[in-house]
Structures are given as structure tokens and as C-alpha cells.
Write a protein that holds these residues in place. Structure first.
Motif, PDB file in Angstrom:
ATOM      1  N   VAL A  72       0.843  -1.200   0.000  1.00  0.00           N
ATOM      2  CA  VAL A  72       0.000   0.000   0.000  1.00  0.00           C
ATOM      3  C   VAL A  72       0.879   1.251   0.000  1.00  0.00           C
ATOM      4  CG1 VAL A  72      -1.626   1.345   1.389  1.00  0.00           C
ATOM      5  CG2 VAL A  72      -2.015  -1.110   1.053  1.00  0.00           C
ATOM      6  N   ARG A  73       1.876   1.261   0.861  1.00  0.00           N
ATOM      7  CA  ARG A  73       2.728   2.441   1.006  1.00  0.00           C
ATOM      8  C   ARG A  73       3.646   2.651  -0.197  1.00  0.00           C
ATOM      9  NH1 ARG A  73       7.749   2.541   2.790  1.00  0.00           N
ATOM     10  NH2 ARG A  73       7.594   0.505   3.749  1.00  0.00           N
ATOM     11  N   VAL A  74       4.305   1.601  -0.653  1.00  0.00           N
ATOM     12  CA  VAL A  74       5.339   1.733  -1.677  1.00  0.00           C
ATOM     13  C   VAL A  74       4.755   1.702  -3.092  1.00  0.00           C
ATOM     14  CG1 VAL A  74       7.394   0.639  -2.651  1.00  0.00           C
ATOM     15  CG2 VAL A  74       7.119   0.779  -0.177  1.00  0.00           C
ATOM     16  N   CYS A  75       3.829   0.786  -3.344  1.00  0.00           N
ATOM     17  CA  CYS A  75       3.298   0.608  -4.705  1.00  0.00           C
ATOM     18  C   CYS A  75       1.979   1.341  -4.921  1.00  0.00           C
ATOM     19  CB  CYS A  75       3.100  -0.875  -4.997  1.00  0.00           C
ATOM     20  SG  CYS A  75       4.617  -1.831  -4.956  1.00  0.00           S
ATOM     21  N   LYS A  76       1.472   1.965  -3.871  1.00  0.00           N
ATOM     22  CA  LYS A  76       0.199   2.699  -3.958  1.00  0.00           C
ATOM     23  C   LYS A  76      -0.977   1.779  -4.299  1.00  0.00           C
ATOM     24  CE  LYS A  76       2.514   6.408  -3.201  1.00  0.00           C
ATOM     25  NZ  LYS A  76       2.981   6.502  -1.844  1.00  0.00           N
ATOM     26  N   HIS A  77      -0.911   0.521  -3.837  1.00  0.00           N
ATOM     27  CA  HIS A  77      -2.039  -0.392  -3.993  1.00  0.00           C
ATOM     28  C   HIS A  77      -3.136   0.033  -3.038  1.00  0.00           C
ATOM     29  CE1 HIS A  77       0.220  -4.191  -5.650  1.00  0.00           C
ATOM     30  NE2 HIS A  77       0.477  -3.111  -6.347  1.00  0.00           N
ATOM     31  N   ASP A  78      -4.390  -0.295  -3.381  1.00  0.00           N
ATOM     32  CA  ASP A  78      -5.425  -0.177  -2.356  1.00  0.00           C
ATOM     33  C   ASP A  78      -5.325  -1.438  -1.493  1.00  0.00           C
ATOM     34  OD1 ASP A  78      -6.989  -2.269  -3.560  1.00  0.00           O
ATOM     35  OD2 ASP A  78      -7.961  -0.805  -4.851  1.00  0.00           O
ATOM     36  N   GLU A 114      -3.862  -7.118  -0.441  1.00  0.00           N
ATOM     37  CA  GLU A 114      -4.214  -8.402   0.179  1.00  0.00           C
ATOM     38  C   GLU A 114      -4.184  -9.527  -0.845  1.00  0.00           C
ATOM     39  OE1 GLU A 114      -8.037  -7.815   1.993  1.00  0.00           O
ATOM     40  OE2 GLU A 114      -7.191  -6.769   3.715  1.00  0.00           O
ATOM     41  N   GLN A 115      -4.739  -9.281  -2.031  1.00  0.00           N
ATOM     42  CA  GLN A 115      -4.744 -10.316  -3.065  1.00  0.00           C
ATOM     43  C   GLN A 115      -3.327 -10.687  -3.481  1.00  0.00           C
ATOM     44  OE1 GLN A 115      -7.215  -8.445  -6.008  1.00  0.00           O
ATOM     45  NE2 GLN A 115      -9.110  -9.220  -5.098  1.00  0.00           N
ATOM     46  N   CYS A 116      -2.474  -9.684  -3.659  1.00  0.00           N
ATOM     47  CA  CYS A 116      -1.077  -9.961  -4.006  1.00  0.00           C
ATOM     48  C   CYS A 116      -0.393 -10.761  -2.902  1.00  0.00           C
ATOM     49  CB  CYS A 116      -0.314  -8.653  -4.250  1.00  0.00           C
ATOM     50  SG  CYS A 116      -0.744  -7.837  -5.803  1.00  0.00           S
ATOM     51  N   THR A 117      -0.665 -10.401  -1.649  1.00  0.00           N
ATOM     52  CA  THR A 117      -0.041 -11.087  -0.521  1.00  0.00           C
ATOM     53  C   THR A 117      -0.452 -12.554  -0.463  1.00  0.00           C
ATOM     54  OG1 THR A 117       0.083  -8.999   0.671  1.00  0.00           O
ATOM     55  CG2 THR A 117       0.312 -11.005   1.979  1.00  0.00           C
ATOM     56  N   TRP A 118      -1.708 -12.855  -0.741  1.00  0.00           N
ATOM     57  CA  TRP A 118      -2.153 -14.250  -0.767  1.00  0.00           C
ATOM     58  C   TRP A 118      -1.471 -15.018  -1.899  1.00  0.00           C
ATOM     59  CZ3 TRP A 118      -4.051 -16.835   3.039  1.00  0.00           C
ATOM     60  CH2 TRP A 118      -4.780 -16.189   4.021  1.00  0.00           C
ATOM     61  N   LEU A 119      -1.328 -14.364  -3.059  1.00  0.00           N
ATOM     62  CA  LEU A 119      -0.624 -15.015  -4.168  1.00  0.00           C
ATOM     63  C   LEU A 119       0.843 -15.269  -3.818  1.00  0.00           C
ATOM     64  CD1 LEU A 119      -2.138 -13.089  -7.189  1.00  0.00           C
ATOM     65  CD2 LEU A 119      -2.426 -15.521  -6.677  1.00  0.00           C
ATOM     66  N   ILE A 120       1.463 -14.300  -3.179  1.00  0.00           N
ATOM     67  CA  ILE A 120       2.857 -14.477  -2.738  1.00  0.00           C
ATOM     68  C   ILE A 120       2.953 -15.672  -1.801  1.00  0.00           C
ATOM     69  CG2 ILE A 120       4.729 -13.443  -1.389  1.00  0.00           C
ATOM     70  CD1 ILE A 120       3.616 -10.674  -2.461  1.00  0.00           C
ATOM     71  N   VAL A 138       3.661  -7.600  -8.605  1.00  0.00           N
ATOM     72  CA  VAL A 138       2.831  -6.606  -7.927  1.00  0.00           C
ATOM     73  C   VAL A 138       2.688  -5.318  -8.723  1.00  0.00           C
ATOM     74  CG1 VAL A 138       3.314  -7.546  -5.638  1.00  0.00           C
ATOM     75  CG2 VAL A 138       4.766  -5.714  -6.548  1.00  0.00           C
ATOM     76  N   LYS A 139       3.525  -5.135  -9.753  1.00  0.00           N
ATOM     77  CA  LYS A 139       3.470  -3.938 -10.590  1.00  0.00           C
ATOM     78  C   LYS A 139       4.145  -4.231 -11.915  1.00  0.00           C
ATOM     79  CE  LYS A 139       2.158   0.179  -8.976  1.00  0.00           C
ATOM     80  NZ  LYS A 139       0.806   0.643  -8.987  1.00  0.00           N
ATOM     81  N   LYS A 140       3.694  -3.562 -12.966  1.00  0.00           N
ATOM     82  CA  LYS A 140       4.319  -3.644 -14.286  1.00  0.00           C
ATOM     83  C   LYS A 140       4.724  -2.240 -14.691  1.00  0.00           C
ATOM     84  CE  LYS A 140       1.892  -7.664 -16.129  1.00  0.00           C
ATOM     85  NZ  LYS A 140       3.045  -8.513 -16.274  1.00  0.00           N
ATOM     86  N   GLY A 141       5.853  -2.158 -15.415  1.00  0.00           N
ATOM     87  CA  GLY A 141       6.297  -0.855 -15.884  1.00  0.00           C
ATOM     88  C   GLY A 141       7.730  -0.908 -16.360  1.00  0.00           C
ATOM     89  N   SER A 142       8.280   0.258 -16.600  1.00  0.00           N
ATOM     90  CA  SER A 142       9.674   0.339 -17.037  1.00  0.00           C
ATOM     91  C   SER A 142      10.594   0.114 -15.836  1.00  0.00           C
ATOM     92  CB  SER A 142       9.964   1.707 -17.655  1.00  0.00           C
ATOM     93  OG  SER A 142       9.928   2.709 -16.657  1.00  0.00           O
ATOM     94  N   TYR A 143      11.824  -0.244 -16.119  1.00  0.00           N
ATOM     95  CA  TYR A 143      12.803  -0.448 -15.053  1.00  0.00           C
ATOM     96  C   TYR A 143      12.929   0.807 -14.197  1.00  0.00           C
ATOM     97  CZ  TYR A 143      17.100  -1.619 -12.629  1.00  0.00           C
ATOM     98  OH  TYR A 143      18.025  -1.868 -11.648  1.00  0.00           O
ATOM     99  N   GLU A 144      12.963   1.970 -14.852  1.00  0.00           N
ATOM    100  CA  GLU A 144      13.130   3.242 -14.139  1.00  0.00           C
ATOM    101  C   GLU A 144      11.963   3.526 -13.188  1.00  0.00           C
ATOM    102  OE1 GLU A 144      13.441   2.929 -17.545  1.00  0.00           O
ATOM    103  OE2 GLU A 144      15.626   2.884 -17.501  1.00  0.00           O
ATOM    104  N   ASP A 145      10.747   3.152 -13.599  1.00  0.00           N
ATOM    105  CA  ASP A 145       9.576   3.366 -12.741  1.00  0.00           C
ATOM    106  C   ASP A 145       9.532   2.365 -11.588  1.00  0.00           C
ATOM    107  OD1 ASP A 145       8.715   5.483 -14.316  1.00  0.00           O
ATOM    108  OD2 ASP A 145       7.335   4.238 -15.498  1.00  0.00           O
TER     109      ASP A 145
END
Length: 99
Positions: free
Chosen positions: A49-55, A60-66, A74-81
Motif C-alpha cells: 500500500v505504502r510503496v506501490c500505492k495499492h489499495d 491483500e490479493q497480491c499477498t495471498w498469491l505471494i 505486484v506492478k508492471k512498468g519500465s525499469y526506471e519506474d
């Protein structure tokens, strides 16, 4: 009304697929977070929530998958982002990599 042959339809479909493949962003990467035996669910959720700005629900869904799959993108984007997010997750003591 003109009917098209199966070959004409097949060529049309193949052309559409080839165009769709060109639209893929080659610089897009995944920020993967990996399971461990010492971070709590709450800590991982709060970090996402804090770092990736997830709601909260997304975190929670990502954490269960982990937890159950061993990892989660948990996020897609450019290396720089993704780099500052990866660094923030690592600073929280959670294993993360850009792949």
C-alpha cells in the motif's frame, strides 16, 4: 452478398494477430515479490500500500498469491519506474526483483 473462403478468413485473422503482437511494449517489466518465512501478512500488505500505492484489497490479493504461489508480480512498468518501488520493498525487508 459475397462469401469469403476459409483461406481468406484465416489470412485476415493472422493479420489481426500480427498487428496485436506489435503493440507489446518491450520495455515493460514485472516487479516480483517473493515469499519468505518471517514477514507477516500485515507487513507485506502495508508495504504494498505504502510503496506501490495499492489499495488494501489489491495488496491483500497480491499477498495471498505471494504466500500460496511463492511470488507475485505486484506492478508492471519500465525499469526506471519500478526501481524505486523495488528499493522501498527491499528496505522493508521483503525480497523483490525486477524481471
Amino acid at each position: 452478398m459475397k462469401f469469403r473462403t476459409a483461406h481468406e478468413l484465416e489470412v485476415e485473422v493472422l493479420e489481426e494477430v500480427q498487428v496485436a503482437e506489435v503493440d507489446v511494449d518491450v520495455d515493460e517489466r514485472d516487479l516480483m515479490v517473493y515469499n519468505d518465512d518471517f514477514n507477516t501478512f500485515d507487513h507485506v500488505i502495508n508495504t504494498l500500500v505504502r510503496v506501490c500505492k495499492h489499495d488494501v484489497q489489491q495488496a491483500e490479493q497480491c499477498t495471498w498469491l505471494i504466500h500460496y504461489k511463492g511470488k507475485c508480480s505486484v506492478k508492471k512498468g519500465s525499469y526506471e519506474d519500478l526501481k524505486p518501488m523495488r528499493d522501498g520493498i527491499r528496505e522493508a525487508g521483503i525480497d523483490a526483483k525486477i524481471v
